[in-house]
Design a protein around this motif. Structure first.
Motif, short mmCIF file in Angstrom:
data_model
loop_
_atom_site.label_atom_id
_atom_site.label_comp_id
_atom_site.label_asym_id
_atom_site.label_seq_id
_atom_site.Cartn_x
_atom_site.Cartn_y
_atom_site.Cartn_z
N TYR A 1 0.83 -1.22 0.00
CA TYR A 1 0.00 0.00 0.00
C TYR A 1 0.86 1.26 0.00
CZ TYR A 1 -3.24 3.59 1.58
OH TYR A 1 -3.95 4.75 1.69
N ALA B 1 -17.74 -6.38 -6.77
CA ALA B 1 -17.44 -5.50 -5.62
C ALA B 1 -16.14 -4.74 -5.88
CB ALA B 1 -17.31 -6.34 -4.36
N PHE B 2 -16.04 -3.56 -5.30
CA PHE B 2 -14.82 -2.76 -5.42
C PHE B 2 -13.82 -3.15 -4.34
CE2 PHE B 2 -16.54 1.41 -7.51
CZ PHE B 2 -16.62 0.76 -8.72
N ARG B 3 -12.55 -3.01 -4.68
CA ARG B 3 -11.51 -3.09 -3.65
C ARG B 3 -11.29 -1.69 -3.09
NH1 ARG B 3 -7.59 -7.06 -7.14
NH2 ARG B 3 -9.08 -8.78 -7.23
N SER B 4 -10.82 -1.63 -1.89
CA SER B 4 -10.79 -0.34 -1.18
C SER B 4 -9.56 0.51 -1.39
CB SER B 4 -10.94 -0.57 0.33
OG SER B 4 -12.14 -1.20 0.61
N GLY B 5 -8.45 -0.11 -1.85
CA GLY B 5 -7.16 0.57 -1.86
C GLY B 5 -7.19 1.98 -2.43
N HIS C 1 -8.81 4.55 -0.17
CA HIS C 1 -7.94 4.93 0.95
C HIS C 1 -6.93 5.97 0.47
CE1 HIS C 1 -8.87 2.09 4.28
NE2 HIS C 1 -9.36 1.36 3.30
N GLN D 1 -17.01 13.58 4.39
CA GLN D 1 -18.32 13.29 4.99
C GLN D 1 -18.53 11.79 5.21
OE1 GLN D 1 -20.01 16.12 5.76
NE2 GLN D 1 -18.24 17.08 4.78
N PHE D 2 -17.71 10.98 4.52
CA PHE D 2 -17.86 9.53 4.68
C PHE D 2 -17.01 9.07 5.87
CE2 PHE D 2 -18.88 10.34 0.27
CZ PHE D 2 -20.00 9.56 0.08
N PRO D 3 -17.55 8.22 6.71
CA PRO D 3 -16.81 7.83 7.91
C PRO D 3 -15.60 6.94 7.62
CG PRO D 3 -18.88 6.62 7.76
CD PRO D 3 -18.90 7.64 6.66
N SER D 4 -15.54 6.35 6.44
CA SER D 4 -14.41 5.46 6.14
C SER D 4 -14.25 5.34 4.63
CB SER D 4 -14.65 4.06 6.72
OG SER D 4 -15.82 3.51 6.14
N ALA D 5 -13.09 4.83 4.22
CA ALA D 5 -12.86 4.58 2.78
C ALA D 5 -13.86 3.54 2.28
CB ALA D 5 -11.43 4.09 2.57
N TYR D 6 -14.23 2.61 3.14
CA TYR D 6 -15.22 1.60 2.77
C TYR D 6 -16.55 2.25 2.39
CZ TYR D 6 -18.61 -2.20 3.29
OH TYR D 6 -19.63 -3.09 3.07
N ALA D 7 -17.00 3.19 3.23
CA ALA D 7 -18.28 3.86 2.96
C ALA D 7 -18.20 4.66 1.66
CB ALA D 7 -18.65 4.77 4.13
N LYS E 1 -16.24 3.94 -0.88
CA LYS E 1 -16.21 2.97 -1.98
C LYS E 1 -17.62 2.46 -2.30
CE LYS E 1 -15.28 -1.59 -0.45
NZ LYS E 1 -14.42 -2.76 -0.22
N GLN F 1 -19.11 3.16 11.11
CA GLN F 1 -17.90 3.25 10.29
C GLN F 1 -18.13 2.82 8.85
OE1 GLN F 1 -14.68 2.14 12.80
NE2 GLN F 1 -13.38 1.66 11.07
N PHE F 2 -18.96 1.82 8.66
CA PHE F 2 -19.15 1.28 7.30
C PHE F 2 -20.53 1.59 6.73
CE2 PHE F 2 -16.01 -1.92 9.13
CZ PHE F 2 -14.92 -1.25 8.60
N GLU F 3 -21.32 2.29 7.49
CA GLU F 3 -22.67 2.69 7.07
C GLU F 3 -23.52 1.50 6.62
OE1 GLU F 3 -22.06 5.91 4.23
OE2 GLU F 3 -22.11 7.35 5.87
N ASP G 1 -12.41 -5.61 2.45
CA ASP G 1 -11.15 -6.24 2.05
C ASP G 1 -10.10 -5.99 3.13
OD1 ASP G 1 -10.15 -3.70 1.60
OD2 ASP G 1 -10.39 -3.80 -0.57
N LEU H 1 -7.74 -3.94 3.62
CA LEU H 1 -7.56 -2.57 4.13
C LEU H 1 -8.74 -2.15 5.01
CD1 LEU H 1 -6.10 -0.81 0.98
CD2 LEU H 1 -4.95 -1.10 3.17
N ASP H 2 -9.92 -2.61 4.65
CA ASP H 2 -11.09 -2.29 5.48
C ASP H 2 -10.98 -2.99 6.84
OD1 ASP H 2 -12.31 -0.86 3.35
OD2 ASP H 2 -13.02 -2.74 2.50
#
Lengths: 252, 92
Positions: free
Chosen positions: A129, A162-166, A169, A217-223, A225, B17-19, B38, B40-41
């Motif tokens: 990463y 599905a998307f990967r998160s990298g 981030h 505004q999104f709490p995480s990279a996951y959200a 994505k 965190q992930f909604e 994944d 990283l998550d």
């Protein structure tokens, strides 16, 4: 099947023609410092991609690009859905200097892989990463945008994996805008199933960017994505319908 | 502190965190396949768990075995059993 043969023949002919025209600039670029050479090669790749999209494919397929990003775009990260192996060519419609993030195997191809390496394309399977983020930061500081297909592999149909998160981030970490991009109409291309049954059109649509303040505004990279995935999925569904309707219209 | 309360706190991490929707959070859900998390998550998830429960999971080998929500519930419950202080510090 004959259509596929025709498309592939046009692709090969265009590539040969392109090599004749750009052979000399390419050879000259080899003498340049690495950074400058990368830039020259990326422009050569861009022209090649546009030639494939707007010249070689033109007798069979019309590519329509709609830019809904609203205003001048600053270097950032383009996130596209990935249905077909033609997608890496289609992103040339963006008309700017880009580096694509690709899987390991295209980097090992004799022709395309060689130029991808010279153009500093990023191999998603090499490095961790941190090195990945450092490469993107360096390219972005030079004004180069990144194109990513976070599904990782082609869906081969109208669905999205599905998307990967990298990349999400990294966008948050480097505070880069994300430009969601949608490609539709090419899911069967180039395969033997491809026919003129569709409208003969491939659509590429760029959606409004998600700028860093909006990403916050999104709490995480996951959200983030998941939100980008949803936007692209909804838009490609609309585009599929537009293409289907365009086929039905004349026969009404 | 009951197991139900632990589950509630863990689920809150997924919601905040992930909604994810609370009704999606059932124990048999596979976090990679069903929620598309994944590696990283997972780092974010671990950070969330550490912050919420005041524990360190950095060197915990059980983390690598996590596949389902149930696995996370079991892991945190085990940690809570081993560290009674942890439970006392949790928000009611």
């Amino acid at each position: 099947m004959w259509l596929s043969i025709l498309i592939y023949s046009l692709l090969v002919l265009s590539s040969l023609l392109f090599c004749l025209i750009f052979g000399l600039p390419y050879l000259l670029s080899l003498a340049l410092p690495e950074r400058l050479r990368g830039r020259v090669i990326r422009y050569i790749i861009l022209v090649y991609g546009r030639m494939i999209v707007y010249v070689a494919m033109r007798p069979c397929i019309r590519v329509r690009f709609e830019d809904l990003s609203g205003g001048p775009r600053r270097p950032g990260i383009y996130v596209f859905n990935h249905r077909s192996s033609s997608d890496p060519f289609l992103v040339s419609v963006l008309g700017e200097e880009i580096v694509q993030i690709v899987n390991g195997w295209p980097m090992r191809l004799k022709f395309y892989g060689y130029f991808a390496r010279l153009g500093e394309y990023i191999d998603s399977t090499a490095g961790d990463y941190a090195s990945f983020a450092a490469q993107i930061r360096m390219l972005n500081e030079r004004g180069v945008s990144i194109v990513a297909f976070p599904e990782g592999t082609r869906s081969g149909g109208r669905h999205m994996n599905a998307f990967r998160s990298g990349i999400f981030h990294i966008a948050r970490e480097l505070r880069l805008p994300i430009y969601p991009g949608c490609i539709a109409g090419n899911e069967e291309m180039p395969t033997r199933r491809f026919k003129f049954k569709k409208s003969g059109t491939i659509m590429v649509r760029l959606l409004p960017p998600i700028v860093p303040t909006e990403q916050d505004q999104f709490p995480s990279a996951y959200a983030l994505k998941i939100a980008v995935h949803r936007r692209i999925r909804q838009e490609t569904a609309k585009m599929d319908k537009e293409l289907d309707d365009a086929v039905i219209q004349p026969g009404k | 502190m009951t197991r139900d309360r632990l589950i509630e706190l863990i689920n809150q991490i997924f919601v905040d965190q992930f909604e994810l929707e609370p009704e999606e959070l059932t124990p048999e859900k596979r976090i990679f396949e069903d929620f598309a998390l994944d590696s990283l998550d997972i780092v974010d998830l671990i950070t969330g768990l550490q912050r919420k429960f005041g524990i360190s999971l950095r060197d915990n080998k059980d983390v690598q075995q996590i596949r389902t929500l149930q696995d996370i519930y079991d892991l945190v419950e085990k940690l809570a059993r081993d560290n009674p202080d942890l439970i006392a510090k949790l928000p009611e």
